[in-house]
Design a protein around this motif. Structure first.
Motif, PDB file in Angstrom:
ATOM      1  N   LEU A 244       0.828  -1.206   0.000  1.00  0.00           N
ATOM      2  CA  LEU A 244       0.000   0.000   0.000  1.00  0.00           C
ATOM      3  C   LEU A 244       0.862   1.256   0.000  1.00  0.00           C
ATOM      4  N   LEU A 245       1.928   1.256   0.774  1.00  0.00           N
ATOM      5  CA  LEU A 245       2.803   2.430   0.806  1.00  0.00           C
ATOM      6  C   LEU A 245       3.495   2.656  -0.527  1.00  0.00           C
ATOM      7  N   THR A 246       3.758   1.574  -1.261  1.00  0.00           N
ATOM      8  CA  THR A 246       4.359   1.702  -2.587  1.00  0.00           C
ATOM      9  C   THR A 246       3.445   2.487  -3.523  1.00  0.00           C
ATOM     10  N   ARG A 247       2.138   2.415  -3.295  1.00  0.00           N
ATOM     11  CA  ARG A 247       1.180   3.123  -4.152  1.00  0.00           C
ATOM     12  C   ARG A 247       1.050   4.599  -3.783  1.00  0.00           C
ATOM     13  N   LEU A 248       1.730   5.018  -2.727  1.00  0.00           N
ATOM     14  CA  LEU A 248       1.731   6.426  -2.325  1.00  0.00           C
ATOM     15  C   LEU A 248       3.090   7.021  -2.686  1.00  0.00           C
ATOM     16  N   PRO A 249       3.197   7.678  -3.844  1.00  0.00           N
ATOM     17  CA  PRO A 249       4.514   8.131  -4.321  1.00  0.00           C
ATOM     18  C   PRO A 249       5.259   9.036  -3.349  1.00  0.00           C
ATOM     19  N   GLY A 250       4.541   9.755  -2.478  1.00  0.00           N
ATOM     20  CA  GLY A 250       5.204  10.652  -1.546  1.00  0.00           C
ATOM     21  C   GLY A 250       5.470  10.052  -0.187  1.00  0.00           C
ATOM     22  N   SER A 251       5.198   8.769  -0.013  1.00  0.00           N
ATOM     23  CA  SER A 251       5.414   8.144   1.302  1.00  0.00           C
ATOM     24  C   SER A 251       6.897   7.992   1.590  1.00  0.00           C
ATOM     25  N   ARG A 252       7.199   7.860   2.876  1.00  0.00           N
ATOM     26  CA  ARG A 252       8.607   7.680   3.257  1.00  0.00           C
ATOM     27  C   ARG A 252       9.170   6.394   2.656  1.00  0.00           C
ATOM     28  N   LEU A 253       8.361   5.343   2.603  1.00  0.00           N
ATOM     29  CA  LEU A 253       8.841   4.104   1.986  1.00  0.00           C
ATOM     30  C   LEU A 253       9.156   4.329   0.515  1.00  0.00           C
ATOM     31  N   ALA A 254       8.298   5.053  -0.191  1.00  0.00           N
ATOM     32  CA  ALA A 254       8.538   5.325  -1.609  1.00  0.00           C
ATOM     33  C   ALA A 254       9.838   6.107  -1.799  1.00  0.00           C
ATOM     34  N   THR A 311       9.583   0.157  -6.037  1.00  0.00           N
ATOM     35  CA  THR A 311       9.885   1.550  -6.348  1.00  0.00           C
ATOM     36  C   THR A 311       8.732   2.140  -7.150  1.00  0.00           C
ATOM     37  N   PRO A 312       8.179   3.288  -6.742  1.00  0.00           N
ATOM     38  CA  PRO A 312       7.092   3.894  -7.522  1.00  0.00           C
ATOM     39  C   PRO A 312       7.509   4.080  -8.975  1.00  0.00           C
ATOM     40  N   LEU A 313       6.641   3.685  -9.888  1.00  0.00           N
ATOM     41  CA  LEU A 313       7.003   3.711 -11.309  1.00  0.00           C
ATOM     42  C   LEU A 313       7.299   5.108 -11.810  1.00  0.00           C
ATOM     43  N   GLY A 314       6.731   6.125 -11.178  1.00  0.00           N
ATOM     44  CA  GLY A 314       7.027   7.496 -11.599  1.00  0.00           C
ATOM     45  C   GLY A 314       8.467   7.898 -11.374  1.00  0.00           C
ATOM     46  N   VAL A 315       9.205   7.130 -10.560  1.00  0.00           N
ATOM     47  CA  VAL A 315      10.613   7.441 -10.291  1.00  0.00           C
ATOM     48  C   VAL A 315      11.473   7.224 -11.529  1.00  0.00           C
ATOM     49  N   TRP A 316      11.174   6.168 -12.306  1.00  0.00           N
ATOM     50  CA  TRP A 316      12.092   5.759 -13.365  1.00  0.00           C
ATOM     51  C   TRP A 316      12.238   6.779 -14.492  1.00  0.00           C
ATOM     52  N   PRO A 317      11.193   7.377 -15.025  1.00  0.00           N
ATOM     53  CA  PRO A 317      11.401   8.403 -16.056  1.00  0.00           C
ATOM     54  C   PRO A 317      12.218   9.589 -15.551  1.00  0.00           C
ATOM     55  N   ARG A 318      12.009   9.976 -14.288  1.00  0.00           N
ATOM     56  CA  ARG A 318      12.790  11.091 -13.737  1.00  0.00           C
ATOM     57  C   ARG A 318      14.238  10.683 -13.531  1.00  0.00           C
ATOM     58  N   LEU A 319      14.446   9.453 -13.060  1.00  0.00           N
ATOM     59  CA  LEU A 319      15.805   8.999 -12.760  1.00  0.00           C
ATOM     60  C   LEU A 319      16.611   8.710 -14.017  1.00  0.00           C
ATOM     61  N   ARG A 322      13.933   8.894 -19.521  1.00  0.00           N
ATOM     62  CA  ARG A 322      13.231   8.322 -20.674  1.00  0.00           C
ATOM     63  C   ARG A 322      11.789   8.012 -20.266  1.00  0.00           C
ATOM     64  N   PRO A 323      10.841   8.094 -21.214  1.00  0.00           N
ATOM     65  CA  PRO A 323       9.467   7.684 -20.916  1.00  0.00           C
ATOM     66  C   PRO A 323       9.381   6.162 -20.810  1.00  0.00           C
ATOM     67  N   PRO A 324       8.302   5.638 -20.232  1.00  0.00           N
ATOM     68  CA  PRO A 324       8.181   4.200 -20.033  1.00  0.00           C
ATOM     69  C   PRO A 324       8.380   3.371 -21.297  1.00  0.00           C
ATOM     70  N   GLY A 325       7.802   3.821 -22.429  1.00  0.00           N
ATOM     71  CA  GLY A 325       7.931   3.052 -23.664  1.00  0.00           C
ATOM     72  C   GLY A 325       9.373   2.860 -24.083  1.00  0.00           C
ATOM     73  N   GLU A 326      10.194   3.880 -23.925  1.00  0.00           N
ATOM     74  CA  GLU A 326      11.607   3.763 -24.286  1.00  0.00           C
ATOM     75  C   GLU A 326      12.365   2.908 -23.274  1.00  0.00           C
ATOM     76  N   LEU A 327      12.058   3.074 -21.999  1.00  0.00           N
ATOM     77  CA  LEU A 327      12.771   2.301 -20.977  1.00  0.00           C
ATOM     78  C   LEU A 327      12.551   0.807 -21.154  1.00  0.00           C
ATOM     79  N   VAL A 328      11.323   0.428 -21.480  1.00  0.00           N
ATOM     80  CA  VAL A 328      11.010  -0.986 -21.650  1.00  0.00           C
ATOM     81  C   VAL A 328      11.794  -1.600 -22.802  1.00  0.00           C
ATOM     82  N   ARG A 329      12.125  -0.788 -23.809  1.00  0.00           N
ATOM     83  CA  ARG A 329      12.804  -1.299 -25.005  1.00  0.00           C
ATOM     84  C   ARG A 329      14.316  -1.094 -24.991  1.00  0.00           C
ATOM     85  N   MET A 330      14.832  -0.421 -23.980  1.00  0.00           N
ATOM     86  CA  MET A 330      16.274  -0.203 -23.903  1.00  0.00           C
ATOM     87  C   MET A 330      17.014  -1.474 -23.503  1.00  0.00           C
ATOM     88  N   LYS A 331      18.268  -1.545 -23.895  1.00  0.00           N
ATOM     89  CA  LYS A 331      19.104  -2.668 -23.490  1.00  0.00           C
ATOM     90  C   LYS A 331      19.469  -2.514 -22.022  1.00  0.00           C
TER      91      LYS A 331
END
Length: 475
Positions: A244-254, A311-319, A322-331
């Motif tokens: 449940l905390l993973t679904r809260l992007p601003g939580s301390r766990l996130a 890890t909240p999925l919104g972290v990956w494009p910022r980190l 790349r947008p999700p579509g590109e990240l999924v296809r990257m090596k």
């Protein structure tokens, strides 16, 4: 000698032999031993003695729910007798949803069935009525029923007063779960406060089940309660809180997971490079990462996969920029399987439709399809059916499409059956059954007119059976 002692005497004699331990009476041979055992077994199966001589069992409380119609009960008997047995759950779910109770003569067979099949127990909690609970009190094998949902009527859950307070304080585990869920939908804060007030007194199984109710209306206000639940003694409770905390992007766990992700994963030269954790410390375990890897799985890859999943999925494009579509296809260098598996789990856990759609294109699995909105599911599933051959994967993917299937998916599946019936008719069994069980039964005429091919007519016949079944339960 009482019945129990008599049986123990027979067992002891059977173990050592009648030569060494003769039975009382003349001619007490091995044949006599078996005869007495057979009689004793029949007596035990026939019933039991009252608690005290001449004291009958208490009567079942009067029924408050309406009984299913004669036609509906007769159809259930046919299903139990082997006609379309895979429709049993749909019948029970529909009848329970309308607050019906079963005809008394059907109760013993269904309660015996529920001993083996736990999935139908919540429906029987409603359908068994007072007589079913009375029977459960007489037969320990049916005792599970006493903790299931009873369908007790309640006043407005938002007030948490009157009968609902009694349900929370004295109700079965099933009724308390339903009450908490209804209150959560009406007033999320009050539901959380109600749960917090009795949290320390709840059993571990109930704590895990009650946390699931917080999925509805989940908000940052729930974080302090969930953060505290990360220290619970029961692993299932800790993991439910972590989910449940993973679904809260601003939580301390996130935020803690985002910090770990930044240490583990980077982009270098257009490729994703990974440096998995070298140990799983107590802080990681508290956040839901299991230290012990499954057999055949490397520890570092296991810890990495779980960290990515939480890890909240919104972290990956910022980190990674790349947008999700590109990240999924990257090596992904060296750790592709673990990272992708983590993203798949995260998309399912967090219910992210954008990631789920991109990952389904990479690896079409049922869980990703189920994570899509209902209307989108149908479009994606129908397209997959048209492009993919008939195999186990197709069947599994269709299992993720929520029922009932509408016209678009129904047409795609029926056309697939027609196409395959001319080349691989022996391979159609499971798809034909699945189509008949998942397509909207109101489409039975459309299916019947589509083709005279036997598999299509089989689907149409099953849809008509379901259509009649549901009408008997809803009219």
């Amino acid at each position: 000698m009482n019945a129990s002692a008599d049986w123990e005497e027979l067992v002891s004699t059977a173990l050592v032999g009648t030569d060494r331990r003769p039975l009382p009476g003349e001619g007490a041979s091995e044949v006599e031993l078996l005869g007495r055992a057979a009689v004793h077994t029949l007596r035990m199966r026939a019933g039991r003695r009252p608690v005290a001589p001449g004291e009958p069992p208490s009567l079942a409380a009067p029924e408050e729910q309406p009984e299913v119609s004669r036609a509906a009960g007769d159809r259930l008997a046919r299903v139990l007798g082997g006609e379309q047995p895979r429709l049993l759950t749909e019948w029970l779910e529909t009848a329970a949803g309308h607050g019906y109770r079963l005809s008394p003569h059907l109760l013993p067979e269904l309660l015996d069935h529920a001993v083996r099949d736990r999935s139908i127990r919540p429906y029987l909690g409603v359908l068994a009525g007072n007589r079913g609970r009375w029977l459960a009190g007489l037969n320990p094998a049916w005792g599970f029923l006493l903790e299931e949902v009873t369908g007790v009527a309640a006043t407005d859950p938002a007030t948490d007063s009157g009968p609902t307070s009694q349900v929370w304080e004295f109700g079965t585990s099933g009724d308390r779960r339903v009450h908490l869920g209804e209150l959560r939908a009406a007033d999320p804060a009050r539901a959380r406060e109600l749960l917090a007030a009795t949290w320390e007194k709840e059993g571990p199984d109930d704590r895990a089940a009650f946390l699931e109710a917080l999925t509805t209306g989940l908000s940052p206000e729930d974080e302090p309660f969930l953060e505290a639940a990360l220290d619970d003694r029961r692993r299932e409770v800790r993991h439910q809180a972590s989910d449940l905390l993973t679904r809260l992007p601003g939580s301390r766990l996130a935020l803690r997971m985002a910090e770990r992700a930044a240490r583990y994963v980077t982009v270098v030269g257009g490729e994703i490079h990974v440096d998995p954790p070298v140990a799983c410390d107590s802080a990681m375990e508290r956040d839901g990462i299991r230290a012990k890897a499954p057999r055949g799985t490397g520890e570092r890859g296991w810890w990495l996969q779980q960290a990515v999943a939480r890890t909240p999925l919104g972290v990956w494009p910022r980190l990674l920029g790349r947008p999700p579509g590109e990240l999924v296809r990257m090596k992904i260098v060296d750790w592709n399987r673990e990272v992708m598996a983590g993203w798949v789990r995260a998309a399912v856990l967090q219910g992210d439709p954008e990631w789920a759609l991109e990952l389904f294109a990479w690896d079409p699995i049922a869980d990703l399809l189920a994570a899509l909105p209902r209307d989108r599911q149908e479009i994606v599933a129908a397209d997959f059916v048209r492009r993919h051959g008939l195999d186990g994967q197709l069947i599994m993917v269709l299992g993720g499409a929520a029922a009932p299937w509408g016209p678009a998916l129904a047409t795609a599946v029926l056309q697939k059956i027609i196409d395959v019936s001319g080349t691989q008719p022996w391979n159609l069994g499971e798809l034909t059954k699945l189509a008949g069980e998942r397509i909207d039964p109101a489409l039975h005429d459309m299916a019947g007119r589509l083709s005279p091919e036997p598999p299509i007519q089989e689907v149409a016949a099953l849809l008509r059976f379901r259509d009649d079944m549901l009408k008997e339960l809803t009219q």
